[in-house]
Design a protein around this motif. Sequence first.
Motif, PDB file in Angstrom:
ATOM      1  N   VAL A 217     -18.407 -26.865  16.227  1.00  0.00           N
ATOM      2  CA  VAL A 217     -16.980 -26.522  16.339  1.00  0.00           C
ATOM      3  C   VAL A 217     -16.666 -26.697  14.882  1.00  0.00           C
ATOM      4  O   VAL A 217     -16.588 -27.755  14.153  1.00  0.00           O
ATOM      5  N   ALA A 218     -15.696 -25.892  14.495  1.00  0.00           N
ATOM      6  CA  ALA A 218     -15.085 -25.910  13.049  1.00  0.00           C
ATOM      7  C   ALA A 218     -13.385 -25.916  13.423  1.00  0.00           C
ATOM      8  O   ALA A 218     -12.930 -24.859  14.354  1.00  0.00           O
ATOM      9  N   SER A 219     -12.651 -26.785  12.775  1.00  0.00           N
ATOM     10  CA  SER A 219     -11.122 -26.775  13.076  1.00  0.00           C
ATOM     11  C   SER A 219     -10.406 -27.248  11.861  1.00  0.00           C
ATOM     12  O   SER A 219     -10.988 -27.589  10.796  1.00  0.00           O
ATOM     13  N   VAL A 220      -9.059 -26.825  11.879  1.00  0.00           N
ATOM     14  CA  VAL A 220      -8.383 -26.983  10.981  1.00  0.00           C
ATOM     15  C   VAL A 220      -7.472 -28.401  11.324  1.00  0.00           C
ATOM     16  O   VAL A 220      -6.883 -28.264  12.383  1.00  0.00           O
ATOM     17  N   SER A 221      -7.748 -29.422  10.533  1.00  0.00           N
ATOM     18  CA  SER A 221      -7.103 -30.633  11.105  1.00  0.00           C
ATOM     19  C   SER A 221      -6.716 -31.673  10.013  1.00  0.00           C
ATOM     20  O   SER A 221      -6.444 -31.248   8.938  1.00  0.00           O
ATOM     21  N   PHE A 222      -6.496 -32.876  10.318  1.00  0.00           N
ATOM     22  CA  PHE A 222      -6.090 -33.873   9.530  1.00  0.00           C
ATOM     23  C   PHE A 222      -7.092 -35.005   9.531  1.00  0.00           C
ATOM     24  O   PHE A 222      -7.645 -35.258  10.520  1.00  0.00           O
ATOM     25  N   PRO A 223      -7.107 -35.948   8.529  1.00  0.00           N
ATOM     26  CA  PRO A 223      -7.907 -36.967   8.496  1.00  0.00           C
ATOM     27  C   PRO A 223      -7.653 -37.834   9.631  1.00  0.00           C
ATOM     28  O   PRO A 223      -6.440 -38.298  10.131  1.00  0.00           O
ATOM     29  N   GLY A 224      -8.816 -38.482  10.305  1.00  0.00           N
ATOM     30  CA  GLY A 224      -8.484 -39.450  11.340  1.00  0.00           C
ATOM     31  C   GLY A 224      -8.390 -38.719  12.895  1.00  0.00           C
ATOM     32  O   GLY A 224      -8.558 -39.517  13.786  1.00  0.00           O
ATOM     33  N   LEU A 225      -8.090 -37.202  12.830  1.00  0.00           N
ATOM     34  CA  LEU A 225      -8.176 -36.713  14.140  1.00  0.00           C
ATOM     35  C   LEU A 225      -9.570 -36.380  14.599  1.00  0.00           C
ATOM     36  O   LEU A 225     -10.304 -35.841  13.977  1.00  0.00           O
ATOM     37  N   CYS A 226      -9.644 -36.757  15.943  1.00  0.00           N
ATOM     38  CA  CYS A 226     -11.100 -36.561  16.495  1.00  0.00           C
ATOM     39  C   CYS A 226     -10.798 -35.190  17.469  1.00  0.00           C
ATOM     40  O   CYS A 226     -12.020 -34.610  17.576  1.00  0.00           O
ATOM     41  N   GLY A 227      -9.767 -34.828  17.600  1.00  0.00           N
ATOM     42  CA  GLY A 227      -9.648 -33.634  18.787  1.00  0.00           C
ATOM     43  C   GLY A 227      -9.576 -32.370  17.770  1.00  0.00           C
ATOM     44  O   GLY A 227      -9.660 -32.188  16.513  1.00  0.00           O
ATOM     45  N   VAL A 228      -9.180 -31.351  18.481  1.00  0.00           N
ATOM     46  CA  VAL A 228      -8.949 -29.913  17.942  1.00  0.00           C
ATOM     47  C   VAL A 228      -7.512 -29.465  18.385  1.00  0.00           C
ATOM     48  O   VAL A 228      -7.249 -29.459  19.590  1.00  0.00           O
ATOM     49  N   ILE A 229      -6.923 -29.090  17.306  1.00  0.00           N
ATOM     50  CA  ILE A 229      -5.401 -28.336  17.690  1.00  0.00           C
ATOM     51  C   ILE A 229      -5.565 -26.867  17.419  1.00  0.00           C
ATOM     52  O   ILE A 229      -4.866 -26.070  17.835  1.00  0.00           O
ATOM     53  N   SER A 230      -6.597 -26.573  16.418  1.00  0.00           N
ATOM     54  CA  SER A 230      -6.794 -25.148  15.995  1.00  0.00           C
ATOM     55  C   SER A 230      -8.126 -25.128  15.647  1.00  0.00           C
ATOM     56  O   SER A 230      -8.435 -25.669  14.318  1.00  0.00           O
ATOM     57  N   GLY A 231      -8.913 -24.401  16.333  1.00  0.00           N
ATOM     58  CA  GLY A 231     -10.451 -24.222  16.018  1.00  0.00           C
ATOM     59  C   GLY A 231     -11.234 -23.191  16.646  1.00  0.00           C
ATOM     60  O   GLY A 231     -10.871 -22.374  17.428  1.00  0.00           O
ATOM     61  N   MET A 232     -12.502 -23.101  16.173  1.00  0.00           N
ATOM     62  CA  MET A 232     -13.409 -22.146  16.920  1.00  0.00           C
ATOM     63  C   MET A 232     -14.819 -22.605  16.961  1.00  0.00           C
ATOM     64  O   MET A 232     -15.304 -23.443  15.921  1.00  0.00           O
ATOM     65  N   ASN A 233     -15.499 -22.217  17.940  1.00  0.00           N
ATOM     66  CA  ASN A 233     -17.045 -22.772  18.005  1.00  0.00           C
ATOM     67  C   ASN A 233     -17.961 -21.696  17.391  1.00  0.00           C
ATOM     68  O   ASN A 233     -17.507 -20.604  17.147  1.00  0.00           O
ATOM     69  N   GLU A 234     -19.131 -21.961  17.454  1.00  0.00           N
ATOM     70  CA  GLU A 234     -20.213 -21.384  17.005  1.00  0.00           C
ATOM     71  C   GLU A 234     -20.550 -19.926  17.728  1.00  0.00           C
ATOM     72  O   GLU A 234     -20.981 -18.810  17.190  1.00  0.00           O
ATOM     73  N   ASP A 235     -19.806 -19.767  18.968  1.00  0.00           N
ATOM     74  CA  ASP A 235     -19.971 -18.498  19.736  1.00  0.00           C
ATOM     75  C   ASP A 235     -18.927 -17.752  19.238  1.00  0.00           C
ATOM     76  O   ASP A 235     -18.700 -16.421  20.025  1.00  0.00           O
ATOM     77  N   GLY A 236     -17.905 -17.927  18.530  1.00  0.00           N
ATOM     78  CA  GLY A 236     -16.875 -17.145  18.143  1.00  0.00           C
ATOM     79  C   GLY A 236     -15.641 -17.457  19.323  1.00  0.00           C
ATOM     80  O   GLY A 236     -14.477 -16.793  19.167  1.00  0.00           O
ATOM     81  N   LEU A 237     -15.650 -18.468  20.172  1.00  0.00           N
ATOM     82  CA  LEU A 237     -14.317 -18.836  21.058  1.00  0.00           C
ATOM     83  C   LEU A 237     -13.448 -19.612  20.027  1.00  0.00           C
ATOM     84  O   LEU A 237     -13.633 -20.451  19.493  1.00  0.00           O
ATOM     85  N   ALA A 238     -12.273 -18.926  20.010  1.00  0.00           N
ATOM     86  CA  ALA A 238     -11.189 -19.749  19.191  1.00  0.00           C
ATOM     87  C   ALA A 238     -10.078 -20.149  20.346  1.00  0.00           C
ATOM     88  O   ALA A 238      -9.902 -19.664  21.194  1.00  0.00           O
ATOM     89  N   ALA A 239      -9.583 -21.289  19.793  1.00  0.00           N
ATOM     90  CA  ALA A 239      -8.528 -21.772  20.671  1.00  0.00           C
ATOM     91  C   ALA A 239      -7.445 -22.705  19.741  1.00  0.00           C
ATOM     92  O   ALA A 239      -7.602 -23.011  18.469  1.00  0.00           O
ATOM     93  N   ALA A 240      -6.230 -22.351  20.020  1.00  0.00           N
ATOM     94  CA  ALA A 240      -5.036 -23.093  19.426  1.00  0.00           C
ATOM     95  C   ALA A 240      -4.030 -23.692  20.580  1.00  0.00           C
ATOM     96  O   ALA A 240      -3.516 -22.667  21.344  1.00  0.00           O
TER      97      ALA A 240
END
Length: 302
Positions: A217-240
């Motif tokens: 999973v790749a995400s646009v994030s901030f230091p210290g956050l374990c979760g995802v608020i904007s991201g995409m996985n290796e299969d091309g599924l994106a979520a925000a």
Amino acid sequence: GLGIAVATAPTAGADGESSLRRRIRSFRERLKGLRKEQRMERRLVLSELRGALRNLVDPVKPSWREAKHGKGSLSLGPGGLPILRLRGTPEEIGAQHGTLLKREIKVLVDRYLPGFLGSELAKARRDARRFLPHISEARIREMRAMAKAAGVSFEDVLLAQTFADQYRAWGCSCVTATGDARPSGPAFGRNLDFIDMGFLHRFSLIVVIEPADGRRVASVSFPGLCGVISGMNEDGLAAAVMVVHTGSGCATGTPFGLLFRDVLERCKTSSQVPAVLSGSTITVTNNLMVCDAGGDARARRG
């Protein structure tokens, strides 16, 4: 001329309550909701002012430096874009995160959270513990390892995962283009509206997580956050996520950032997402925009 005045008595409903009384009760409820909304807005303004004023006096900025720790690394991409790569077990991922971003995590804990929460900081720390039964054991192990490596308390790492559930902080929007509108493949646009305090945007980075037992999973994030608020996985599924805090407040459940990371680690297509979400309790009203590589785009309201 002759004037005729006709007076009608308030009609009563099946429960015996008059229509006038129902209207008065409805008005009071709306007024109560507006007052609560006003308090939320005031908190947002005060949070932004507290942080921004302090940042004018004592500005902070990240010190991104390329480094490695275990299987993880911090590198600088095009234009100096920081890219954090985390690999392995929950303990390994947490230790890499905490070691490579130690200073930046402390800024979140020491400057951002106190600025955002103000006098409610201690209460928010206590309230964060009610989410623990709804967080997976693997994610708790990751958070504990991160806290130890970064030299901060587990309570503050837990708060970093839950404060946006507890307190209104968002106002986001998303757009997708698929099919004939995008013949070269689906496009996903996202705007993150968040309390910045004049410095948080400088700490944003790309985080790439390669768990031992899930999708990358790749995400646009901030230091210290374990979760995802904007991201995409290796299969091309994106979520925000687009959070909509309502007057009903925050329920006890899985913090939405952690839940949406689970979505990207477990799902390949948009059609698989509802099954993952339905198995968890959503903390606050929100809309999750998802779009997969095949162009199946949908907004899921929770």
